[in-house]
Structures are given as C-alpha cells and as structure tokens.
Design an enzyme around this catalytic site. Structure first.
Site, mmCIF file in Angstrom:
data_model
loop_
_atom_site.group_PDB
_atom_site.id
_atom_site.type_symbol
_atom_site.label_atom_id
_atom_site.label_comp_id
_atom_site.label_asym_id
_atom_site.label_seq_id
_atom_site.Cartn_x
_atom_site.Cartn_y
_atom_site.Cartn_z
ATOM 1 N N SER A 43 -2.067 -0.441 1.434
ATOM 2 C CA SER A 43 -3.120 0.056 2.713
ATOM 3 C C SER A 43 -4.426 -0.476 2.508
ATOM 4 O O SER A 43 -4.594 -0.557 3.807
ATOM 5 C CB SER A 43 -3.159 1.454 1.407
ATOM 6 O OG SER A 43 -3.766 1.044 0.303
ATOM 7 N N GLU A 44 -4.872 -1.735 1.534
ATOM 8 C CA GLU A 44 -5.701 -2.140 2.080
ATOM 9 C C GLU A 44 -5.040 -3.904 1.729
ATOM 10 O O GLU A 44 -5.117 -3.919 0.510
ATOM 11 C CB GLU A 44 -6.981 -1.984 1.448
ATOM 12 C CG GLU A 44 -8.327 -0.454 2.560
ATOM 13 C CD GLU A 44 -7.145 0.070 1.319
ATOM 14 O OE1 GLU A 44 -7.769 1.227 2.539
ATOM 15 O OE2 GLU A 44 -6.764 0.450 1.493
ATOM 16 N N THR A 45 -6.006 -4.761 2.838
ATOM 17 C CA THR A 45 -6.198 -6.513 1.982
ATOM 18 C C THR A 45 -7.498 -6.641 2.085
ATOM 19 O O THR A 45 -7.870 -5.970 2.840
ATOM 20 C CB THR A 45 -5.048 -7.174 2.678
ATOM 21 O OG1 THR A 45 -3.492 -6.629 2.746
ATOM 22 C CG2 THR A 45 -5.018 -8.339 2.380
ATOM 23 N N HIS A 72 -9.801 0.339 -4.782
ATOM 24 C CA HIS A 72 -8.341 -0.220 -5.405
ATOM 25 C C HIS A 72 -8.978 -1.647 -4.451
ATOM 26 O O HIS A 72 -8.189 -2.254 -5.997
ATOM 27 C CB HIS A 72 -7.766 0.826 -4.730
ATOM 28 C CG HIS A 72 -6.530 -0.195 -3.730
ATOM 29 N ND1 HIS A 72 -6.931 0.533 -2.801
ATOM 30 C CD2 HIS A 72 -5.885 -0.799 -3.569
ATOM 31 C CE1 HIS A 72 -6.249 0.436 -1.786
ATOM 32 N NE2 HIS A 72 -5.196 -0.758 -2.190
#
Length: 255
Positions: A43-45, A72
C-alpha cells in the site's frame, strides 16, 4: 541499495500492514521511486535518505501515486533504521522515538475533521452501513457507523473512488476488550482498495474519539483481514501514534 519489507503496527509476522522501505544514498528520481512502489505493490513504500544528516528526507508512494503522510511506512522506516529519528516530509518534521520492547512512538500532526453531510454517493457505496456521523479531515472522510458489526461487514462499492477525498475511514465503538474503537480504511483512488492498518487515518480518528469518549489516551484496532493495533495520545494539534513492527525480508534492489 538496501531494501526491506516490514509488517507495521504488529509484533506478529504476516499481520499488520506491510511496507517497503528503500534506503537511498542520495535523492532519487520521482518516476523511479513510483516504479519501485508499483513493482513492490505494497500500500506504501518509503524512500529515505538514510545517510543524510537528520532530519532524514522521507517520501512515500502507493503503487500509483505519492502521498503526503503515511504512518505505517514511517513506523517501518524507523524500525529499520533503529534508535530515534527525525524525518523531513511533505507533512513537515516527523519525530520517531524508540520507547522500548519494540515500540516506536511517532509525533504526527492531528487532522481533526469538520462535520459534513453524508454524500449520496458515500451512502450508496457503503451499502448496509447505518451512518451516524460524517466528518471531513484534510485527507480523509470519517464515517461513524452505528456498531462494530457493520464496520466488520462493510464491502464498499467501486464508486467510493469517486468521492473528493484521499479515502474513507469507517469506524464504530469497539467490540474488543482493551480497545476504544475499531476502524477500517479504504483508498481506491490511490490504488489501495483496503489498507490493512493506517497510521495517518488515526490522526483523524484520535481527535474524534478523544472528544466523544472524553479521554486523550486511546487504543484503536483496525479490523482488516490482517489487523493491527495503534496506541494514540492527543496533545493539542499533535497526536502521538505508537506501534510495533517486524522485519519480514531484507534484500538488495538491483535497478
């Protein structure tokens, strides 16, 4: 360069919210970072200039776009780097402090919402949710459901992506011992149908539940399939988010 996969807001592997963390030696091309995030499909890097003096420049990308704030992936980055760190981001300076036993406390800007009417598209997209209240923060729409069962059962329609917001948080009073509220978070417009555990969403959840419950210290449980726990302390226009993290993989990015 070094790359990690970290499960955030959990101390159990394969739960919480997985994030990619890439340690940069120097500033990187924006299109390249977007391509890496699309390849990893988390969902995110997070991309952090780890060798730069503090505050370390930090950016976050979903598989389709850059975002202004991500809890996160910040927790995952602090977990990888260790100790206490300060990051320079599009949302200002973010400080992460290791508090022992694997917990990391992050100092984030609060994002309290303003009450708004329930848009007909929102009502239709959330189907069987009985909406008690809606607020609009800078980033997200906060939707308060009548009970926890409706939060657990909701299956949003694709039309949720048409709403003029980063995403939609659906929340209700907790049905879990030791937890003040539960939530789920949906970001289809950013390429994330449901985010497993969303730190930045708790910047809006904390002010709402602090006001409703009359307490500054809160514990939230995001009841996605993977699930995760976020501790919060509201202080003025800031909110501290505290969580744990587990490194799942370490490797070398070859491009």
């Amino acid at each position: 360069m070094r790359m990690y996969i970290v499960d955030a807001f959990t101390n159990t592997p394969f739960s919480g919210n997985p994030a990619g963390v890439v340690l940069l030696d120097a500033p990187a091309d924006e299109d390249w970072m977007q391509s890496v995030a699309a390849e990893l499909k988390h969902s995110e890097t997070a991309f952090v200039e780890a060798n730069a003096p503090e505050p370390h420049p930090l950016r976050w990308f979903t598989p389709t776009t850059e975002v202004d704030l991500c809890g996160h992936a910040t927790l995952a980055t602090a977990h990888v780097l260790g100790d206490s760190r300060t990051f320079e981001t599009r949302s200002g300076m973010l400080t992460c402090t290791a508090t022992g036993d694997g917990w990391v406390e992050m100092d984030f800007p609060a994002d309290p919402g303003d009450p708004v009417d329930a848009d007909p598209t929102l009502v239709d997209a959330l189907g069987g949710v009985t909406i008690e209240h809606v607020e609009r923060g800078v980033s997200d729409l906060l939707v308060v459901a009548v009970n926890a069962a409706q939060v657990r059962a909701v299956r949003p329609k694709a039309t949720l992506a048409e709403l003029p917001a980063r995403g939609v948080i659906v929340t209700a009073p907790s049905d879990v011992d030791g937890v003040d509220f539960i939530s789920r978070c949906f970001y289809p417009d950013a390429g994330v149908d449901e985010d497993p555990v969303t730190g930045s969403a708790h910047c809006t959840l904390a002010p709402y539940w602090a006001r409703r419950l009359g307490k500054r210290e809160l514990t939230g449980r995001q009841v996605s399939e993977r699930g995760g726990t976020v501790r919060m302390t509201l202080s003025g226009d800031r909110v501290s988010l505290t969580g744990q993290a587990v490194t799942i993989a370490r490797g070398e990015l070859c491009v």
